[in-house]
Design an enzyme around this catalytic site. Sequence first.
Site, PDB file in Angstrom:
ATOM      1  CE  LYS A   1      27.939  44.366  29.172  1.00 43.77           C
ATOM      2  NZ  LYS A   1      29.329  43.840  29.352  1.00 43.77           N
TER       3      LYS A   1
ATOM      4  CB  ILE B   1      26.445  40.788  28.900  1.00 44.29           C
ATOM      5  CG1 ILE B   1      25.712  40.271  27.654  1.00 44.29           C
ATOM      6  CG2 ILE B   1      27.940  40.521  28.800  1.00 44.29           C
ATOM      7  CD1 ILE B   1      26.143  40.908  26.353  1.00 44.29           C
TER       8      ILE B   1
ATOM      9  NE  ARG C   1      35.084  49.071  32.274  1.00 48.87           N
ATOM     10  CZ  ARG C   1      36.278  48.786  32.789  1.00 48.87           C
ATOM     11  NH1 ARG C   1      37.372  49.222  32.203  1.00 48.87           N
ATOM     12  NH2 ARG C   1      36.385  48.062  33.882  1.00 48.87           N
TER      13      ARG C   1
ATOM     14  CE1 TYR D   1      29.321  47.200  27.647  1.00 43.07           C
ATOM     15  CE2 TYR D   1      31.378  46.309  26.782  1.00 43.07           C
ATOM     16  CZ  TYR D   1      30.612  46.739  27.852  1.00 43.07           C
ATOM     17  OH  TYR D   1      31.126  46.707  29.113  1.00 43.07           O
TER      18      TYR D   1
ATOM     19  CE1 TYR E   1      42.445  59.692  25.192  1.00 44.78           C
ATOM     20  CE2 TYR E   1      42.845  59.796  22.833  1.00 44.78           C
ATOM     21  CZ  TYR E   1      43.129  60.228  24.108  1.00 44.78           C
ATOM     22  OH  TYR E   1      44.073  61.198  24.303  1.00 44.78           O
TER      23      TYR E   1
ATOM     24  CB  THR F   1      35.413  45.352  29.602  1.00 42.91           C
ATOM     25  OG1 THR F   1      34.917  46.096  28.493  1.00 42.91           O
ATOM     26  CG2 THR F   1      36.256  46.247  30.484  1.00 42.91           C
TER      27      THR F   1
END
Length: 293
Positions: A161, A203, A138, A133, A107, A44
């Site tokens: 992550k 990370i 988000r 992840y 989404y 990202t």
Amino acid sequence: MLTGSLVALVTPMDVNGEIDFPTLRKLVDWHIEQGTNGIVAVGTTGESPTVDVEEHIAIVRAVVEQAAGRVPVIAGTGANSTREAIHLSNRALEVGANYGLSVVPYYNKPTQNGLYQHFKSIAENTALPTLLYNVPGRTACDLSNDTALELAKLPNIVGIKDATGNLERAADLAKRAPSDFALYSGDDASTLPFILIGGHGTISVTANVAPQAMSQMCAAAAAGQISTARAINDKLQDLHRHLFIEANPIPVKWALEAMGKIPAGIRLPLTRLSEPAQAIVRKALQAADLINP
């Protein structure tokens, strides 16, 4: 197992938004010199949503070439289409990435079973070791610990992550995960306690501007040198907070520009950091002794 500070590397761009590969290569060298333990390309923070597939793979290739085996390279390989995530994973493997970092599908909001089947399909269709992840802020979709731990039983799913910033969840993962399943913080502000309760590293966005300090903090925390780790982390706290004053990677790209490390480019719909926020980020950089007052 890969441990320590892994930088979620920005993708340098010129003022027209074109990828600046020479500067990208310089960043890789700088991170290795500063003690960064691994480099995440086109996550990202690397503006994965704004680059096309060929650019994506070209960035990974450039980072792999420049790293030249000195540190592992983790390629962002996530997508909300399972087929696309598999494709990115295999392309990243072809150009030499050591791991893939695959984000929870965004989404379309799949169920936990859908998430399990998504990552299982990736693991079965690529030889690239995959890190999960989870960043529900988000993706609008949260990978539960139970689902993550079921995925940890698959041989090609090697870590996670966790960007929830939830230390209760992190402690549960540390307690129940297999010993060879890597746990990385994806939230700079809680990285220190994350490592102290059993995490293996981070990370990091902050590592873009303070690679040496983040590496030293992670090493001290892992060694149980709590006072040393706290002293380092205290100087970074303003960065941990203010590098998210606007959507990542807007603030960190401006911070690197202010440090003279990259030009001012960023791609729409992201825009350059606003002037009021610039003053706040500048103070955070000064507090960390990264630029002069």
